[in-house]
Design a protein around this motif. Sequence first.
Motif, PDB file in Angstrom:
ATOM      1  N   ARG A   1       0.836  -1.205   0.000  1.00  0.00           N
ATOM      2  CA  ARG A   1       0.000   0.000   0.000  1.00  0.00           C
ATOM      3  C   ARG A   1       0.872   1.258   0.000  1.00  0.00           C
ATOM      4  O   ARG A   1       0.566   2.233  -0.686  1.00  0.00           O
ATOM      5  CB  ARG A   1      -0.948  -0.015   1.210  1.00  0.00           C
TER       6      ARG A   1
ATOM      7  N   ASP B   1       1.978   2.336  -3.367  1.00  0.00           N
ATOM      8  CA  ASP B   1       0.950   3.122  -4.070  1.00  0.00           C
ATOM      9  C   ASP B   1       0.891   4.547  -3.540  1.00  0.00           C
ATOM     10  O   ASP B   1       0.822   5.502  -4.324  1.00  0.00           O
ATOM     11  CB  ASP B   1      -0.428   2.469  -3.906  1.00  0.00           C
ATOM     12  N   ILE B   2       0.895   4.702  -2.224  1.00  0.00           N
ATOM     13  CA  ILE B   2       0.806   6.035  -1.617  1.00  0.00           C
ATOM     14  C   ILE B   2       1.976   6.903  -2.065  1.00  0.00           C
ATOM     15  O   ILE B   2       1.784   8.057  -2.465  1.00  0.00           O
ATOM     16  CB  ILE B   2       0.741   5.926  -0.077  1.00  0.00           C
TER      17      ILE B   2
ATOM     18  N   ARG C   1       3.950   6.490  -4.718  1.00  0.00           N
ATOM     19  CA  ARG C   1       3.904   6.738  -6.169  1.00  0.00           C
ATOM     20  C   ARG C   1       2.941   7.880  -6.473  1.00  0.00           C
ATOM     21  O   ARG C   1       3.257   8.780  -7.241  1.00  0.00           O
ATOM     22  CB  ARG C   1       3.502   5.474  -6.926  1.00  0.00           C
ATOM     23  N   GLU C   2       1.761   7.848  -5.842  1.00  0.00           N
ATOM     24  CA  GLU C   2       0.769   8.902  -6.066  1.00  0.00           C
ATOM     25  C   GLU C   2       1.241  10.246  -5.517  1.00  0.00           C
ATOM     26  O   GLU C   2       1.008  11.286  -6.134  1.00  0.00           O
ATOM     27  CB  GLU C   2      -0.560   8.507  -5.419  1.00  0.00           C
ATOM     28  N   ALA C   3       1.907  10.243  -4.371  1.00  0.00           N
ATOM     29  CA  ALA C   3       2.323  11.490  -3.725  1.00  0.00           C
ATOM     30  C   ALA C   3       3.552  12.117  -4.371  1.00  0.00           C
ATOM     31  O   ALA C   3       3.703  13.334  -4.369  1.00  0.00           O
ATOM     32  CB  ALA C   3       2.580  11.256  -2.236  1.00  0.00           C
ATOM     33  N   THR C   4       4.440  11.288  -4.932  1.00  0.00           N
ATOM     34  CA  THR C   4       5.713  11.803  -5.450  1.00  0.00           C
ATOM     35  C   THR C   4       5.808  11.820  -6.967  1.00  0.00           C
ATOM     36  O   THR C   4       6.629  12.542  -7.519  1.00  0.00           O
ATOM     37  CB  THR C   4       6.902  10.963  -4.935  1.00  0.00           C
ATOM     38  N   ASN C   5       5.043  10.988  -7.645  1.00  0.00           N
ATOM     39  CA  ASN C   5       5.177  10.779  -9.095  1.00  0.00           C
ATOM     40  C   ASN C   5       6.586  10.312  -9.458  1.00  0.00           C
ATOM     41  O   ASN C   5       7.088  10.605 -10.539  1.00  0.00           O
ATOM     42  CB  ASN C   5       4.812  12.040  -9.886  1.00  0.00           C
TER      43      ASN C   5
ATOM     44  N   GLU D   1      -4.404   7.965   5.754  1.00  0.00           N
ATOM     45  CA  GLU D   1      -3.562   7.865   4.559  1.00  0.00           C
ATOM     46  C   GLU D   1      -3.524   9.162   3.761  1.00  0.00           C
ATOM     47  O   GLU D   1      -2.499   9.497   3.170  1.00  0.00           O
ATOM     48  CB  GLU D   1      -4.014   6.707   3.665  1.00  0.00           C
TER      49      GLU D   1
ATOM     50  N   SER E   1      -0.119  11.143   2.810  1.00  0.00           N
ATOM     51  CA  SER E   1       0.207  11.591   1.449  1.00  0.00           C
ATOM     52  C   SER E   1       0.543  13.079   1.431  1.00  0.00           C
ATOM     53  O   SER E   1       1.484  13.499   0.751  1.00  0.00           O
ATOM     54  CB  SER E   1      -0.966  11.333   0.501  1.00  0.00           C
TER      55      SER E   1
ATOM     56  N   ARG F   1       4.080  14.676   0.217  1.00  0.00           N
ATOM     57  CA  ARG F   1       4.139  15.715  -0.818  1.00  0.00           C
ATOM     58  C   ARG F   1       4.852  16.967  -0.312  1.00  0.00           C
ATOM     59  O   ARG F   1       5.700  17.531  -1.007  1.00  0.00           O
ATOM     60  CB  ARG F   1       2.734  16.080  -1.306  1.00  0.00           C
TER      61      ARG F   1
END
Length: 144
Positions: A33, A36-37, A39-43, A121, A125, A129
């Motif tokens: 998990r 995923d968190i 990847r979404e927060a940092t790109n 979560e 995130s 960020r």
Amino acid sequence: MGKAENKTQPTAQTPGSFIASIESETRRQDGFRLLDIFREATNLAPRMWGPSIIGYGRYHYKYESGREGDFLMTGFSPRKAHLAIYILPGYRDMGEPLSRLGKHKLGKSCLYINKLADVDEAVLSEIIRQGVQYMRAKYETWEE
């Protein structure tokens, strides 16, 4: 003093294979998990640093002593005792989001969480960020 090699360096192991090898079912699920968190927060793409840290991006630091080097910009490690979240170099001005996070402990540059179910979560995130934004503003950073 100049540039010195950190003991913790990127490796060829994949983060997914590392997390899949974790014995604890809860820690393994939390590790996937967190992939995923982050990847979404940092790109940014994850990369193993040493045998147990999953890092995102790199930054170059230089201390007043002259010592300098490169290290991961942010990341995590699903350790046996807890999840260690690395927001480097520390949690400057993050008191407000940390107050909304949930059950956690702070280290110098680490946030310790027993399990993801203990925290919000979305707030985690937000903290990730903010940490990456701080690193990009203060240091030379790059993606891998």
